[in-house]
Design a protein around this motif. Structure first.
Motif, PDB file in Angstrom:
ATOM      1  N   ARG A   5       6.017  -1.331   2.677  1.00 57.43           N
ATOM      2  CA  ARG A   5       5.499  -0.607   3.835  1.00 57.43           C
ATOM      3  C   ARG A   5       6.454   0.548   4.136  1.00 57.43           C
ATOM      4  O   ARG A   5       7.684   0.368   4.179  1.00 57.43           O
ATOM      5  N   LEU A   6       5.895   1.726   4.353  1.00 55.15           N
ATOM      6  CA  LEU A   6       6.698   2.939   4.531  1.00 55.15           C
ATOM      7  C   LEU A   6       6.380   3.631   5.849  1.00 55.15           C
ATOM      8  O   LEU A   6       5.257   3.538   6.362  1.00 55.15           O
ATOM      9  N   ALA A   7       7.353   4.345   6.367  1.00 53.23           N
ATOM     10  CA  ALA A   7       7.185   5.198   7.544  1.00 53.23           C
ATOM     11  C   ALA A   7       7.685   6.580   7.167  1.00 53.23           C
ATOM     12  O   ALA A   7       8.857   6.744   6.805  1.00 53.23           O
ATOM     13  N   ASP A   8       6.799   7.577   7.221  1.00 53.62           N
ATOM     14  CA  ASP A   8       7.158   8.932   6.782  1.00 53.62           C
ATOM     15  C   ASP A   8       7.744   8.910   5.374  1.00 53.62           C
ATOM     16  O   ASP A   8       8.743   9.562   5.077  1.00 53.62           O
ATOM     17  N   GLN A   9       7.144   8.104   4.506  1.00 55.38           N
ATOM     18  CA  GLN A   9       7.512   7.963   3.095  1.00 55.38           C
ATOM     19  C   GLN A   9       8.853   7.254   2.873  1.00 55.38           C
ATOM     20  O   GLN A   9       9.331   7.169   1.735  1.00 55.38           O
ATOM     21  N   LEU A  10       9.463   6.736   3.936  1.00 53.07           N
ATOM     22  CA  LEU A  10      10.717   5.995   3.797  1.00 53.07           C
ATOM     23  C   LEU A  10      10.412   4.500   3.767  1.00 53.07           C
ATOM     24  O   LEU A  10       9.783   3.973   4.686  1.00 53.07           O
ATOM     25  N   PRO A  11      10.836   3.771   2.707  1.00 53.72           N
ATOM     26  CA  PRO A  11      10.570   2.329   2.641  1.00 53.72           C
ATOM     27  C   PRO A  11      11.234   1.586   3.804  1.00 53.72           C
ATOM     28  O   PRO A  11      12.432   1.719   4.034  1.00 53.72           O
ATOM     29  N   ILE A  12      10.435   0.822   4.526  1.00 52.07           N
ATOM     30  CA  ILE A  12      10.924   0.052   5.664  1.00 52.07           C
ATOM     31  C   ILE A  12      11.049  -1.425   5.328  1.00 52.07           C
ATOM     32  O   ILE A  12      12.009  -2.082   5.711  1.00 52.07           O
ATOM     33  N   CYS A  13      10.069  -1.953   4.590  1.00 52.88           N
ATOM     34  CA  CYS A  13      10.108  -3.377   4.303  1.00 52.88           C
ATOM     35  C   CYS A  13       9.308  -3.728   3.050  1.00 52.88           C
ATOM     36  O   CYS A  13       8.449  -2.960   2.606  1.00 52.88           O
ATOM     37  N   PHE A  14       9.633  -4.895   2.505  1.00 49.97           N
ATOM     38  CA  PHE A  14       8.882  -5.495   1.401  1.00 49.97           C
ATOM     39  C   PHE A  14       8.187  -6.715   1.966  1.00 49.97           C
ATOM     40  O   PHE A  14       8.820  -7.564   2.598  1.00 49.97           O
ATOM     41  N   GLU A  15       6.889  -6.818   1.748  1.00 50.31           N
ATOM     42  CA  GLU A  15       6.084  -7.826   2.432  1.00 50.31           C
ATOM     43  C   GLU A  15       5.237  -8.625   1.441  1.00 50.31           C
ATOM     44  O   GLU A  15       4.594  -8.055   0.560  1.00 50.31           O
ATOM     45  N   ILE A  16       5.242  -9.940   1.590  1.00 47.19           N
ATOM     46  CA  ILE A  16       4.356 -10.823   0.835  1.00 47.19           C
ATOM     47  C   ILE A  16       3.396 -11.458   1.830  1.00 47.19           C
ATOM     48  O   ILE A  16       3.821 -12.160   2.756  1.00 47.19           O
ATOM     49  N   THR A  17       2.109 -11.205   1.658  1.00 45.12           N
ATOM     50  CA  THR A  17       1.089 -11.699   2.585  1.00 45.12           C
ATOM     51  C   THR A  17       0.133 -12.634   1.849  1.00 45.12           C
ATOM     52  O   THR A  17      -0.351 -12.321   0.762  1.00 45.12           O
ATOM     53  N   THR A  18      -0.129 -13.777   2.456  1.00 44.68           N
ATOM     54  CA  THR A  18      -1.083 -14.736   1.908  1.00 44.68           C
ATOM     55  C   THR A  18      -2.188 -14.968   2.933  1.00 44.68           C
ATOM     56  O   THR A  18      -1.912 -15.264   4.095  1.00 44.68           O
ATOM     57  N   VAL A  19      -3.445 -14.818   2.480  1.00 45.79           N
ATOM     58  CA  VAL A  19      -4.611 -14.954   3.352  1.00 45.79           C
ATOM     59  C   VAL A  19      -5.665 -15.808   2.640  1.00 45.79           C
ATOM     60  O   VAL A  19      -5.891 -15.622   1.435  1.00 45.79           O
ATOM     61  N   PRO A  20      -6.326 -16.726   3.328  1.00 46.91           N
ATOM     62  CA  PRO A  20      -7.408 -17.488   2.698  1.00 46.91           C
ATOM     63  C   PRO A  20      -8.520 -16.559   2.226  1.00 46.91           C
ATOM     64  O   PRO A  20      -8.889 -15.609   2.921  1.00 46.91           O
ATOM     65  N   ILE A  21      -9.062 -16.846   1.058  1.00 51.28           N
ATOM     66  CA  ILE A  21     -10.124 -16.010   0.493  1.00 51.28           C
ATOM     67  C   ILE A  21     -11.325 -15.923   1.442  1.00 51.28           C
ATOM     68  O   ILE A  21     -11.959 -14.870   1.575  1.00 51.28           O
ATOM     69  N   LYS A  22     -11.644 -17.013   2.117  1.00 51.19           N
ATOM     70  CA  LYS A  22     -12.821 -17.021   2.996  1.00 51.19           C
ATOM     71  C   LYS A  22     -12.688 -16.031   4.150  1.00 51.19           C
ATOM     72  O   LYS A  22     -13.703 -15.609   4.716  1.00 51.19           O
ATOM     73  N   ILE A  23     -11.459 -15.610   4.475  1.00 53.93           N
ATOM     74  CA  ILE A  23     -11.260 -14.637   5.550  1.00 53.93           C
ATOM     75  C   ILE A  23     -11.533 -13.222   5.059  1.00 53.93           C
ATOM     76  O   ILE A  23     -12.012 -12.363   5.813  1.00 53.93           O
ATOM     77  N   VAL A  24     -11.223 -12.957   3.793  1.00 55.25           N
ATOM     78  CA  VAL A  24     -11.272 -11.568   3.295  1.00 55.25           C
ATOM     79  C   VAL A  24     -12.392 -11.320   2.292  1.00 55.25           C
ATOM     80  O   VAL A  24     -12.476 -10.230   1.720  1.00 55.25           O
ATOM     81  N   GLU A  25     -13.267 -12.277   2.079  1.00 51.94           N
ATOM     82  CA  GLU A  25     -14.275 -12.129   1.028  1.00 51.94           C
ATOM     83  C   GLU A  25     -15.231 -10.959   1.270  1.00 51.94           C
ATOM     84  O   GLU A  25     -15.835 -10.440   0.324  1.00 51.94           O
ATOM     85  N   ASN A  26     -15.374 -10.516   2.515  1.00 57.55           N
ATOM     86  CA  ASN A  26     -16.263  -9.400   2.819  1.00 57.55           C
ATOM     87  C   ASN A  26     -15.505  -8.090   3.076  1.00 57.55           C
ATOM     88  O   ASN A  26     -16.078  -7.124   3.587  1.00 57.55           O
ATOM     89  N   LEU A  27     -14.224  -8.082   2.742  1.00 58.78           N
ATOM     90  CA  LEU A  27     -13.411  -6.883   2.935  1.00 58.78           C
ATOM     91  C   LEU A  27     -13.067  -6.259   1.582  1.00 58.78           C
ATOM     92  O   LEU A  27     -12.868  -6.975   0.597  1.00 58.78           O
ATOM     93  N   SER A  28     -12.970  -4.945   1.555  1.00 58.01           N
ATOM     94  CA  SER A  28     -12.574  -4.263   0.324  1.00 58.01           C
ATOM     95  C   SER A  28     -11.057  -4.304   0.175  1.00 58.01           C
ATOM     96  O   SER A  28     -10.331  -4.545   1.154  1.00 58.01           O
ATOM     97  N   ARG A  29     -10.606  -4.042  -1.028  1.00 58.56           N
ATOM     98  CA  ARG A  29      -9.153  -3.994  -1.262  1.00 58.56           C
ATOM     99  C   ARG A  29      -8.506  -2.927  -0.395  1.00 58.56           C
ATOM    100  O   ARG A  29      -7.424  -3.137   0.157  1.00 58.56           O
ATOM    101  N   GLN A  30      -9.136  -1.787  -0.239  1.00 60.92           N
ATOM    102  CA  GLN A  30      -8.572  -0.711   0.575  1.00 60.92           C
ATOM    103  C   GLN A  30      -8.439  -1.138   2.033  1.00 60.92           C
ATOM    104  O   GLN A  30      -7.420  -0.863   2.679  1.00 60.92           O
ATOM    105  N   GLU A  31      -9.446  -1.829   2.550  1.00 65.71           N
ATOM    106  CA  GLU A  31      -9.382  -2.292   3.945  1.00 65.71           C
ATOM    107  C   GLU A  31      -8.239  -3.273   4.134  1.00 65.71           C
ATOM    108  O   GLU A  31      -7.532  -3.249   5.147  1.00 65.71           O
ATOM    109  N   ILE A  32      -8.042  -4.139   3.150  1.00 63.77           N
ATOM    110  CA  ILE A  32      -6.999  -5.165   3.267  1.00 63.77           C
ATOM    111  C   ILE A  32      -5.603  -4.561   3.144  1.00 63.77           C
ATOM    112  O   ILE A  32      -4.691  -4.918   3.898  1.00 63.77           O
TER     113      ILE A  32
END
Length: 230
Positions: A127-154
Motif C-alpha cells: 500500500r502506497l501514499a503518493d507513491q511511497l510504500p507505507i505497508c505490506f499487507e496480507i489479507t484473507t477473505v472468505p470466497i463467499k464474501i467476494v464472489e460477486n466482486l471484481s479483482r479491481q474492486e477488491i
C-alpha cells in the motif's frame, strides 16, 4: 514564554512555510545558535523538542533533517486505507504481489469462523501514499464474501466495494506489536533489512457480527503511526 519554546515555534513555522523541505538538512546547532543569538544548550533544547514531536530527525554523523510527516491511523472502527490517505491529502495506491484462492490455514479458519472445506481469497499487497510504500499487507477473505466482486474492486478499495454491494461494515479488533523487517519485506517496502516495523493484526466484522476479513500488515515505522483517542 521560555526562549527555547520561542525558537521551537519559529523553526516549526519556517518548516511549515517551506523554508526547509522534507528530507532537507537544517543548519547545524552552532549556526542556529548564532542566528538566534542564544547558547547552544538553549538551541539544542528547542531542536530536541522538535525531534520528540517527529518534526525533525537526527541522523548520526549526518546532521538534523526535516522528517517526513507520518501517515496516521486512528485505532477505532474500520476506516479504509484509501480513506485514511485521502483524509490526509495523499494519493493512495496499491501494488498487488500475489492474488489467489486457497484453502484456509488453521489460523485463518479460527479468525474467520470457517470450516475446512471453505475457500478463501488470499492476497498480498504493497500500500502506497503518493507513491511511497507505507505497508505490506496480507489479507484473507472468505470466497463467499467476494464472489460477486471484481479483482479491481477488491484490490483498489475493498471496503467501498462491499458497501456498494449492500454489506454494512461493523467493528474491528486490532492488535499492534513491533518487529524488525525481514529481507522480503525490506525489499518490497524499499527499506533496510532489520528496520523498525509496526505489525498490525486485524479481524474485521460486518454489522451482524460475522468476521469477513483477516489482515496481517507490516508498516514502515518511520512512515506511519497509530494514535488512540478516548
Amino acid at each position: 514564554m521560555p526562549i527555547y519554546v520561542q525558537i521551537h515555534n519559529t523553526i516549526k513555522q519556517d518548516i511549515a512555510a517551506g523554508k526547509w523541505k522534507i528530507g532537507q538538512r537544517i543548519p547545524s546547532e552552532r549556526e542556529l545558535a548564532t542566528s538566534f543569538k542564544v547558547s547552544r544548550m538553549t538551541l539544542r533544547q528547542a531542536v530536541q523538542t522538535l525531534v520528540d514531536e517527529g518534526i525533525l530527525q537526527r541522523k548520526v554523523g549526518s546532521g538534523t533533517f526535516v522528517a517526513r510527516q507520518k501517515v496516521q491511523e486512528k485505532m477505532s472502527g474500520t476506516t479504509s486505507f484509501t480513506d485514511i490517505m485521502l483524509a490526509q491529502g495523499k494519493k493512495p495506491s496499491s501494488r498487488v504481489v500475489s492474488y489467489h484462492m486457497a484453502k484456509p490455514t488453521a489460523s485463518e479458519r479460527d479468525h474467520l469462523r470457517l470450516v475446512q472445506l471453505d475457500q478463501v481469497l488470499r492476497m498480498e499487497r504493497i500500500r502506497l501514499a503518493d507513491q511511497l510504500p507505507i505497508c505490506f499487507e496480507i489479507t484473507t477473505v472468505p470466497i463467499k464474501i467476494v464472489e460477486n466482486l471484481s479483482r479491481q474492486e477488491i484490490t483498489q478499495s475493498f471496503y467501498h466495494a462491499l458497501e456498494q454491494k449492500g454489506y454494512e461494515l461493523g467493528h474491528a479488533q486490532q492488535t499492534v506489536s513491533s518487529m524488525l523487517s525481514s529481507e522480503k519485506v525490506s525489499d518490497l517496502l524499499n527499506i533496510k533489512r532489520g528496520s523498525a516495523i509496526l505489525r498490525l493484526r486485524q479481524i474485521t466484522y460486518l454489522a451482524n457480527g460475522q468476521p469477513f476479513e483477516y489482515v496481517r500488515t507490516q508498516y514502515v515505522g518511520e512512515r506511519f503511526e497509530f494514535y488512540l483517542e478516548r
